[in-house]
Design an enzyme around this catalytic site. Structure first.
Site, PDB file in Angstrom:
ATOM      1  CD  GLU A 138      -1.597  -2.324   1.440  1.00 26.63           C
ATOM      2  OE1 GLU A 138      -2.171  -3.326   1.001  1.00 26.63           O
ATOM      3  OE2 GLU A 138      -0.582  -2.593   2.214  1.00 26.63           O
ATOM      4  CB  ALA A 160      10.565  -4.679   6.379  1.00 24.35           C
ATOM      5  CB  THR A 166       3.946 -18.681  -0.825  1.00 22.98           C
ATOM      6  OG1 THR A 166       3.868 -17.308  -0.276  1.00 22.98           O
ATOM      7  CG2 THR A 166       3.566 -19.847   0.177  1.00 22.98           C
ATOM      8  CG  HIS A 168       2.483 -12.767  -0.301  1.00 21.32           C
ATOM      9  ND1 HIS A 168       1.375 -12.336  -1.031  1.00 21.32           N
ATOM     10  CD2 HIS A 168       2.728 -11.984   0.499  1.00 21.32           C
ATOM     11  CE1 HIS A 168       1.120 -11.121  -0.348  1.00 21.32           C
ATOM     12  NE2 HIS A 168       1.687 -11.067   0.814  1.00 21.32           N
TER      13      HIS A 168
END
Length: 235
Positions: A138, A160, A166, A168
């Protein structure tokens, strides 16, 4: 009919044959002009292999070399104007700091490093606003809104992202980087990328005040320099 072939043997006039037989040099022979350059000196050594070379040709070669020297000298000494940001005149500069709450143990340390640097370089506390967002994903949209408000000379983006099991991690890192870049391009205000992208927590801690320094401090210094450059030179 028998085929006839032209002979490739050349015959010289009688008087030239006699000269060659007497080992004398023909007066109509072409004499090459040799130009030797010494790379360690500005002087040019010109040697003529025969006194029969014309003086005009010699002067033409010298003039050509002088022109090359003048062009080379001009390219090396042409004046240019250098524009750079300063970190000494900061009192009038305003900054926004966008900080991600995710991995807060890291981002708080980065924020502390940034604020310490701002203070060290005489940025007034009233000229610093800290904006918290949920995560690094964001940061970009908030930075763009702050930049377009025209209240700040630079926006420092702190976050951070630590690699997990995964994919992601890759999605968030790429989105954070492109988001901060787009925020700066769309707003016209420098948006500084201060998001750590680490493989593990140890790497992040080392870069948030550990043995590798504090990246929040480093990016704050970058924000000061870019703000000064835009304010004083690129308006």
């Amino acid at each position: 009919m028998a085929a006839s072939f032209a002979s490739t043997r050349c015959f010289l006039p009688l008087y030239q044959s006699r000269h060659l037989q007497n080992n004398t040099t023909s007066s109509c022979s072409t004499v090459p002009l040799h130009l030797n350059r010494n790379s360690n000196s500005n002087s040019k050594l010109l040697s003529l292999s025969s006194s029969h070379a014309g003086r005009n040709g010699f002067n033409a070669v010298v003039e050509n070399e002088r022109k090359k020297d003048r062009l080379s000298s001009f390219s090396q000494t042409a004046a240019v104007r250098n524009l750079m940001g300063s970190v000494t005149n900061t009192q009038a500069l305003r900054f926004a700091v966008v900080v991600a709450r995710f991995n807060e143990i890291i981002t708080k340390r980065l924020l502390e490093g940034a604020l310490t640097t701002f203070h060290h370089y005489s940025v007034l506390e009233d000229n610093i606003d800290v904006v918290w967002v949920p995560g690094s994903f964001e940061i970009g949209v908030a930075a763009e809104r702050l930049g377009k408000s025209q209240k700040y000379h630079a926006v420092l983006c702190i976050g951070a992202v630590i690699r997990g099991d995964t994919s992601h991690y890759d999605v968030v890192v790429n989105s954070a980087a492109s988001g901060v870049l787009s925020a700066g391009l769309n707003s016209g205000v420098p948006c500084i990328f201060g998001v750590l992208t680490c493989d593990n927590m140890d790497q992040a801690l080392n870069r948030a005040g550990g043995k590798s320094g504090n990246k929040g401090s480093e990016t704050a210094l970058t924000a000061i320099e870019m703000a000064s450059l835009f304010e004083h030179h690129l308006k």
